[in-house]
Design a protein around this motif. Sequence first.
Motif, short mmCIF file in Angstrom:
data_model
loop_
_atom_site.label_atom_id
_atom_site.label_comp_id
_atom_site.label_asym_id
_atom_site.label_seq_id
_atom_site.Cartn_x
_atom_site.Cartn_y
_atom_site.Cartn_z
N VAL A 5 -12.00 -15.23 8.83
CA VAL A 5 -12.48 -16.01 9.97
C VAL A 5 -14.00 -16.00 9.95
CG1 VAL A 5 -12.65 -16.07 12.49
CG2 VAL A 5 -10.45 -15.69 11.40
N LEU A 7 -17.07 -16.70 12.30
CA LEU A 7 -17.47 -16.89 13.69
C LEU A 7 -18.80 -17.63 13.69
CD1 LEU A 7 -16.45 -13.50 15.34
CD2 LEU A 7 -15.22 -15.69 15.32
N SER A 28 -9.55 -19.93 5.17
CA SER A 28 -10.66 -19.64 6.07
C SER A 28 -10.63 -20.57 7.27
CB SER A 28 -11.99 -19.80 5.32
OG SER A 28 -13.07 -19.58 6.19
N LEU A 37 -11.21 -11.48 19.88
CA LEU A 37 -10.42 -11.04 18.73
C LEU A 37 -8.93 -11.31 18.96
CD1 LEU A 37 -10.25 -9.59 15.98
CD2 LEU A 37 -10.09 -7.44 17.26
N LEU A 45 -5.39 -11.27 8.59
CA LEU A 45 -6.85 -11.28 8.71
C LEU A 45 -7.44 -10.15 7.87
CD1 LEU A 45 -9.37 -12.48 10.05
CD2 LEU A 45 -9.00 -10.90 11.96
N ILE A 48 -14.03 -10.78 8.59
CA ILE A 48 -14.69 -11.65 9.56
C ILE A 48 -16.13 -11.83 9.08
CG2 ILE A 48 -15.46 -11.92 11.95
CD1 ILE A 48 -13.15 -9.97 12.72
N VAL A 69 -14.35 -7.33 18.46
CA VAL A 69 -14.52 -7.79 17.08
C VAL A 69 -15.31 -6.74 16.31
CG1 VAL A 69 -15.69 -9.48 15.61
CG2 VAL A 69 -14.34 -10.25 17.56
N MET A 76 -16.49 -6.73 7.85
CA MET A 76 -17.34 -7.81 8.35
C MET A 76 -18.54 -8.03 7.48
SD MET A 76 -17.50 -7.55 12.41
CE MET A 76 -16.33 -6.35 12.90
#
Length: 100
Positions: A5, A7, A28, A37, A45, A48, A69, A76
């Motif tokens: 994902v 953001l 994606s 979240l 998932l 991120i 998140v 991440m």
Amino acid sequence: MDTVVVLDFGGQTAQLISRRVREIGVYSEVLPGTTPLAEFASPDLKAIILSGSPASVHDAAAPAPDPSVVESGIPMLGICYGLQQLVHRGGGEVARSQAR
């Protein structure tokens, strides 16, 4: 299906980032940076990515990720503003420089 994902905090590259992830064979999605979240968490998932933004983490109205998140333990990648948000939310210091 493995999912990443992105953001989007209003930068110009969120769609490009997502396209590059898809080009390496990973599904994606691009979502607004403040999406909780709980709205996108799933067993698929895998990561991120927090995108850039024209905002500054020092701005009172700066967009910020849902705290869950950052605390999720999901891998991440922060790009530009996204990295500043991770540092800022993680207790680090994001300092202004003398020149841009």
